[in-house]
Each structure stands twice: as C-alpha cells, then as structure tokens.
Design an enzyme around this catalytic site. Sequence first.
Site, mmCIF file in Angstrom:
data_model
loop_
_atom_site.group_PDB
_atom_site.id
_atom_site.type_symbol
_atom_site.label_atom_id
_atom_site.label_comp_id
_atom_site.label_asym_id
_atom_site.label_seq_id
_atom_site.Cartn_x
_atom_site.Cartn_y
_atom_site.Cartn_z
ATOM 1 N N GLN A 272 0.797 -1.217 0.000
ATOM 2 C CA GLN A 272 0.000 0.000 0.000
ATOM 3 C C GLN A 272 0.834 1.274 0.000
ATOM 4 O O GLN A 272 0.328 2.337 -0.352
ATOM 5 C CB GLN A 272 -0.951 -0.019 1.202
ATOM 6 N N HIS B 16 0.948 -9.231 4.528
ATOM 7 C CA HIS B 16 -0.189 -8.336 4.383
ATOM 8 C C HIS B 16 -0.664 -8.391 2.933
ATOM 9 O O HIS B 16 -0.604 -7.407 2.204
ATOM 10 C CB HIS B 16 0.189 -6.910 4.817
ATOM 11 N N ARG C 292 3.872 -0.497 13.132
ATOM 12 C CA ARG C 292 3.587 -1.801 12.523
ATOM 13 C C ARG C 292 3.657 -1.650 11.006
ATOM 14 O O ARG C 292 2.914 -0.858 10.415
ATOM 15 C CB ARG C 292 2.203 -2.321 12.930
ATOM 16 N N GLU D 51 -5.527 1.857 -1.303
ATOM 17 C CA GLU D 51 -6.523 1.149 -0.492
ATOM 18 C C GLU D 51 -7.184 0.025 -1.294
ATOM 19 O O GLU D 51 -8.383 0.007 -1.532
ATOM 20 C CB GLU D 51 -7.556 2.133 0.067
ATOM 21 N N TRP D 52 -6.346 -0.928 -1.724
ATOM 22 C CA TRP D 52 -6.823 -2.148 -2.377
ATOM 23 C C TRP D 52 -7.797 -1.829 -3.514
ATOM 24 O O TRP D 52 -7.465 -1.055 -4.385
ATOM 25 C CB TRP D 52 -7.378 -3.108 -1.312
ATOM 26 N N TRP E 183 -4.855 3.443 11.729
ATOM 27 C CA TRP E 183 -4.705 3.208 10.297
ATOM 28 C C TRP E 183 -5.156 4.470 9.599
ATOM 29 O O TRP E 183 -6.317 4.820 9.678
ATOM 30 C CB TRP E 183 -5.546 2.010 9.814
ATOM 31 N N TYR F 242 -13.184 -1.488 12.102
ATOM 32 C CA TYR F 242 -13.649 -0.253 11.463
ATOM 33 C C TYR F 242 -15.126 -0.003 11.713
ATOM 34 O O TYR F 242 -15.516 1.067 12.147
ATOM 35 C CB TYR F 242 -13.349 -0.292 9.953
ATOM 36 N N ASN G 49 -1.821 -10.611 8.488
ATOM 37 C CA ASN G 49 -2.796 -9.548 8.693
ATOM 38 C C ASN G 49 -4.147 -9.929 8.092
ATOM 39 O O ASN G 49 -4.243 -10.242 6.904
ATOM 40 C CB ASN G 49 -2.320 -8.251 8.039
ATOM 41 N N GLU G 50 -5.171 -9.895 8.940
ATOM 42 C CA GLU G 50 -6.558 -10.098 8.498
ATOM 43 C C GLU G 50 -6.743 -11.295 7.566
ATOM 44 O O GLU G 50 -7.196 -11.149 6.426
ATOM 45 C CB GLU G 50 -7.091 -8.837 7.812
ATOM 46 N N GLU H 168 -5.305 -1.879 13.973
ATOM 47 C CA GLU H 168 -5.809 -0.930 12.964
ATOM 48 C C GLU H 168 -7.157 -0.400 13.427
ATOM 49 O O GLU H 168 -8.018 -1.153 13.869
ATOM 50 C CB GLU H 168 -6.041 -1.589 11.594
ATOM 51 N N ASN I 266 -8.110 -5.597 14.244
ATOM 52 C CA ASN I 266 -8.405 -4.488 13.338
ATOM 53 C C ASN I 266 -9.911 -4.301 13.309
ATOM 54 O O ASN I 266 -10.656 -5.269 13.113
ATOM 55 C CB ASN I 266 -7.920 -4.798 11.917
#
Length: 445
Positions: free
Chosen positions: A25, A125, A81, A406-407, A399, A295, A169-170, A352, A293
């Site tokens: 990213q 990631h 991180r 962003e993907w 984050w 949101y 990650n995730e 995050e 993480n």
Amino acid sequence: MAPTAHVHHPVPRDFVWGTSTAAFQIEGAAREDGRGMSVWDTFCAAGKVANRDTGDVACDHYHRYPEDIALMRELGIGAYRFSVAWPRILPHGRGAANEPGLAFYDRLIDAVLEAGIEPWLCLYHWDLPQALADRGGWLTRDCAGWFADYASVVARRYGDRVKRWVTINEPSVFTLFGYGLGDSAPGVSGPAALRRATHHVNLAHGAAVDVVRAHVAGAAIGCVHSRQQCIGATDSEADTKAAALFGAHWNDAFPDPQLIGAYPALIAEDMEPYVAPGDMARICRPVDFFGINHYSPNYCQAAPWSPLGYGFGPMPAGTPKTPIDWPIVPDAFRAVLVEASRKYRLPIYVTENGMGGHDAPDATGAVNDPERIAYLDAYTGAMRAAMAEGADIRGYFVWSLTDNFEWGAGYASRFGIVHIDYETQKRTPKASFRWFAELIQATRR
C-alpha cells in the site's frame, strides 16, 4: 484548529500508541532491486482496481522512508507496525533470497529504532508472490510450507532487532474477498476455494509461529484479526442465517482454530475435507497477543447472486456514515473488544482503526479533517470504555500513517493522518495528526 483530545478513561503509562502501514500500500518501487510480482500487481495490471490504479509507485515509501519516519517521530508514537513484502524478499516466492530486498528492511528497521520507535513486523499483508499463485497459492497445502520458509529467512535476518512479530494480517478478509467473493486478488470465488484457502492460511500461521519462536529470542508473536460485528440487514430468517455464516468466516474461522484448536461449529463440518490428522495441533500454537483491526459493523443479507450465497446488505436507516459510506458505531467497537478479551484471554492490541475520507488541502495548504478527528475520538473513547469493563488492551495503532493504495478502492479513499499528494509525493500532516500527537502526549503526562 483541532479539538482537544479527550481522555475518557485513563490508560497505563506503558500503553503502546502506534501507526500501521502495509508494504504493497505504501512502498512503490514495484520493479526495483529485484522485487518479484505479487498477486496484487497482477490484479492491478488487469484493470480490476478503481480508476485502474496500481501500487507501482504508491507513496514511494521505498525511497522516502526517512521522511516518513521523521513524521512518526514528530507524532510521538512508540511503535510502528509495517509489513515485509514477500516478493521483495523472495521474488519467486521460494528459493534464493534477494539481498537488495533484505537490505531495504535492514535500513528501515534501523531507522525506526534510531528514532526511538519499536518495530512491529508483519510477515504477510496480502501480497502473495505471483510465482506461488501460479503454483496454486493458498489453494495448495504446499503454500503453508512456502510461507514457513519465507518466515525463516525474515526471522533470521531481523530477529536480532525485531521482537514484535505478526504472522498474518486479516486472514479472514483476504480469504473472503480473494478466494470466496472474488473481489480482491487473486480473484478466485466460491465456497470450496474459501474453505481450502482458510485452512492452508491457518496452517501457515501455525508454522510461522514455530519458525519465529525458534529463531528469535524473546519474540512476542501474534496474528492480526479483523473483528466486526456481523448483523442481519433485516430480521428475516434468511438474513439472520447469512449474518451468522458471514460472522463465522469473518470473525472466528482463524482465531478459533489458532487459539482454541477447533473451527467454529457453524462451519466445522464444511472444513472437515481439508483437515488432515494432526493439523489442528499444527495450527494451535502458543501466541503472546491478539491483534484486532476494527472499522465498523457488517450488515449482512442472504444473496443468491453471490458466490457464497450471502454478502453485504443495507445498513439501518439513519446510521451515521464515514465519507466512504462505512457505518460509524463506536459501541460496536467496545463490544468487540470486550467479547474478544473474554473469549480468547490474551492481551489485545488494536492494530488498525481509522476512517476513510476524501481529504484535500484548502487554499492555505492545510488539510483539515474534523470528521476523522471525531471518529478517532469516539473510537478511542469506546476502547477506553472496553478497558473499564476489564478488556486487557495494551495498545492502539491508527490506520494509517499516510494516505495510501486502499486495495480495490485504489487512491480514491484516504485513511491517512498524513496527506499524500500523489503527483508530487508531498507529505502534509492533517489536523488529525496533531490531534493524535496531543492524545499521545496527554496519556504520558
């Protein structure tokens, strides 16, 4: 002027404040110094990202990391991180290591330490080497072994300086979107692919824990999980079932096997064909912390058109939203933290949390982001409320440090507390940067 940061509940003086980023990213330098292709390079090249954006340059962190570390130092964080790019270390995913790639992370880690910041290294990631995807990637059991070999290279190289390690990650997000729904790299879809990838990623986690433990004296190791409440978009039986199934894959399909030694009951039978004798013992390895993480909640509905039969549904009318239409429900964050602390009984680090927007400089060049400040204030307050309820939370990483790739949204969504002008690569700390710095200072007085 940023509003004053509020201390809702006191945090310990040794509480870890940090920021998180990810290699694909921010780094750019996609074709430099021997880096191989990743599945996300391929996905971008196929035009599957908003505005046909790519990670080729991103924030050019590969060349500008000293400037970014100077910003971290100004911010006053205690930890950073970041992730290591597997294709930068092993361009073909396995075989001979790429010395220029290894040397980059030497420079980065040394500079972070020199700034008085603790490096938290994430092994994976989402940037699977394309060469391994061509050999089956996460759909083949061999990928767990390939990951362990990669982890060994990284642990041996940096274990003298890095003591905080994240395996993956995730895992639920990249498997759900990359192998279930097909919306993310490598774009595979369907229930069988999702289950197969899920199990192999779990095996990879377990193997990496053992490798890091063997090569890094005094390592603290964990996995970072996305945990969001999964709620039926309506009260219908179909949406309630969809939310339960979505939640089993999103929230529990990784931490349950990793920490309890079993898949969640709702999907355990579906997972059986992929589980070989001894696998659960390989997956369930002792770890030191639980990364979360978070949101916003997921509102879920039965979706016959979806490859999985379920997907995202509408949020309740009147729900506050971020500028990129994610729901704002701070109490859901509090609930997730309390639930995870009680269920898994590990120290929690929020690895995050943040808000996406469309921030731009004003006429004076300043970047004011009051909505992000309000979000961070509410969510760090919810975290403190969870701590007051007994949740063992040891740190919080925003984050993200900078706006970045962003993907699937490309550069359209901005999550940074530092604005990036992608034409010039100019860094401009936003009002939220000053707010976060003040929050950190207030908790250390």
